[in-house]
Design a protein around this motif. Structure first.
Motif, PDB file in Angstrom:
ATOM      1  N   GLU A 224      36.550  28.168   6.608  1.00  0.00           N
ATOM      2  CA  GLU A 224      37.998  27.986   6.658  1.00  0.00           C
ATOM      3  C   GLU A 224      38.393  27.081   7.822  1.00  0.00           C
ATOM      4  N   LEU A 227      37.652  23.574   6.613  1.00  0.00           N
ATOM      5  CA  LEU A 227      38.668  23.108   5.657  1.00  0.00           C
ATOM      6  C   LEU A 227      39.955  22.744   6.387  1.00  0.00           C
ATOM      7  N   GLY A 228      40.313  23.535   7.387  1.00  0.00           N
ATOM      8  CA  GLY A 228      41.502  23.211   8.165  1.00  0.00           C
ATOM      9  C   GLY A 228      41.364  21.892   8.898  1.00  0.00           C
ATOM     10  N   ASP A 231      41.821  18.854   6.653  1.00  0.00           N
ATOM     11  CA  ASP A 231      43.219  18.568   6.288  1.00  0.00           C
ATOM     12  C   ASP A 231      43.842  17.524   7.223  1.00  0.00           C
ATOM     13  N   PRO A 234      43.840  13.208   5.608  1.00  0.00           N
ATOM     14  CA  PRO A 234      44.270  13.198   4.193  1.00  0.00           C
ATOM     15  C   PRO A 234      43.891  11.917   3.453  1.00  0.00           C
ATOM     16  N   CYS A 238      37.069  14.664   0.029  1.00  0.00           N
ATOM     17  CA  CYS A 238      35.963  15.491   0.519  1.00  0.00           C
ATOM     18  C   CYS A 238      35.075  15.887  -0.656  1.00  0.00           C
ATOM     19  N   SER A 259      39.207  26.005  -3.672  1.00  0.00           N
ATOM     20  CA  SER A 259      39.836  24.917  -2.913  1.00  0.00           C
ATOM     21  C   SER A 259      39.855  23.635  -3.727  1.00  0.00           C
ATOM     22  N   ARG A 263      43.178  21.551  -4.953  1.00  0.00           N
ATOM     23  CA  ARG A 263      43.402  20.187  -4.463  1.00  0.00           C
ATOM     24  C   ARG A 263      42.512  19.196  -5.218  1.00  0.00           C
ATOM     25  N   ARG A 266      41.920  15.663  -3.787  1.00  0.00           N
ATOM     26  CA  ARG A 266      41.240  15.472  -2.493  1.00  0.00           C
ATOM     27  C   ARG A 266      39.845  16.058  -2.448  1.00  0.00           C
ATOM     28  N   GLU A 333      37.717  18.873  14.078  1.00  0.00           N
ATOM     29  CA  GLU A 333      38.614  17.721  13.907  1.00  0.00           C
ATOM     30  C   GLU A 333      38.309  16.633  14.931  1.00  0.00           C
TER      31      GLU A 333
END
Length: 391
Positions: A224, A227-228, A231, A234, A238, A259, A263, A266, A333
């Protein structure tokens, strides 16, 4: 004639073994046999035994061991079934040598069965460290049950000798996965885009995330966080491949499937791309992200940045093209942002790969042909001279 049996339980390890299996098949004086098991035979893992047949390789024994679910107890049950059923298969196949790659629980069960059945073992990728996974202990245990050792770097060769293995039986041959990159006819970018259903010149990440089986933090929380972090980019699609059959892997795959459904523009999710499409996809990715060994061992030879997350691969020797980060969204990130930057991509494009050594398959075959496999069963213990305190 030497009968060489290859043990394979997952898509990843088969993808590495395939060129060696084909080389054995084509070598006079060698007879290829296969024992196919584990995730290959599971529908939830994509029935990847089909890739073996599509490659024109025989499946001599199919051994079902996986149970429903991917919990600690189901893995224990699978290991017990494996020891029992692999022994029966080895008696039928009667190989002169069993080839095992890596460190998974299926491989440990196969090594135990071969030891009891008096079948010598050739072990590939021994001596490595993966401190965040129970596979680390399995790998060293397999080393102690094996008779020939083919390591991927000189440092790993020395570590196998440190474990008491005779130096004359331990060979630094490099990594089969790197040889794959050099030998396989990889697809063009246009072909990759068609297979992945991507618009022309669409930037994308290739992502594989497995459970880190020794971590206190649950695998779902780590995924998770990933995945965050994704985001925050964008403009990138993925492309996810599935987690393996370790405890917690099933839950990760269900989350990825949901997921991808939520989406569709994406996210792309496939349990297995197959080795050729996987490497071809990695070749044109902005970065390879996750915690798979491929990001450490093979991807540097493509000149593509790797973002390695968490502890699963901790301890492996790595190229300068590999960035490491903790399994939280902010750290991931930041690492991705660095990886796709102009400076780091330039560094990755020219970085050397410590696992690159020419002629890996040929070196393994030559060592096996030169060995008296019957005599290998008696193993000496090689004592390394100690000079430190307390000796």
């Amino acid at each position: 004639m030497k009968t060489i049996c290859f043990f394979t339980g997952t898509r990843a390890e088969y993808g590495l073994l395939r060129p060696l299996m084909k080389a054995v098949q084509a070598t006079p004086g060698m007879r290829l046999r296969t024992l196919v098991t584990g995730a290959h035979l599971a529908e939830s893992q994509g029935h990847t035994w089909r890739e073996i047949e599509a490659d024109g390789l025989p499946i001599d024994e199919r051994v079902e061991i996986l149970q429903d679910g991917s919990t600690d107890t189901s893995v224990c049950t699978a290991m017990g079934l494996g020891i029992m059923r692999y022994g029966e298969s080895l008696k039928r196949l009667a190989p002169d040598l069993l080839v095992i790659l890596g460190d998974r629980f299926e491989a440990l069960a196969a090594a135990a069965a071969a030891t009891v059945c008096k079948v010598p073992i050739a072990h590939i990728h021994g001596g490595e460290l993966t401190l965040g996974a129970m596979d680390d202990a399995f790998r060293h245990a397999i080393t102690k049950m094996s008779h020939l050792h083919f390591t991927s770097t000189e440092a790993y060769r020395r570590r196998v000798i440190q474990l008491g293995e005779a130096p004359a039986r331990v060979f630094n041959v490099g990594a089969l996965g790197v040889e794959n990159i050099k030998a396989l006819p990889l697809a063009s970018r246009q072909q990759v885009e068609q297979r992945l259903e991507l618009p022309p010149d669409q930037p994308y990440f290739l992502v594989t995330f497995h459970p880190a089986t020794l971590d206190a933090q649950p695998p779902r929380e780590q995924l998770e966080a990933l995945l965050g972090a994704l985001d925050a980019f964008p403009d990138h699609v993925c492309v996810f491949t599935g987690a393996n059959a370790d405890p917690g892997g099933g839950e990760l795959n269900r989350l990825l499937a949901l997921s991808a459904q939520a989406r569709p523009g994406r996210f792309r999710f496939s349990m297995s791309l197959g080795v050729t499409l996987y490497l071809s996809s990695a070749r044109y990715a902005s970065a390879v992200i996750g915690n798979s060994s491929s990001g450490i061992i093979e991807i540097p030879s493509l000149g593509v940045p790797t973002v390695d997350i968490g502890t699963r691969q901790e301890g492996r020797i790595r190229s300068d093209s590999v960035l490491h980060c903790e399994p939280d969204a902010a750290a991931i990130e930041a690492a991705i942002a660095t990886a796709i930057g102009v400076d780091f991509r330039k560094l990755a494009a020219s970085a050397s790969n410590p696992y690159d050594r020419p002629g890996t398959s040929r070196s393994i075959i030559d060592a096996v042909l030169a060995s008296n496999l019957e005599a290998l069963r008696e193993k000496p213990f090689h004592d390394v001279e100690c000079t430190g305190p307390g000796t």
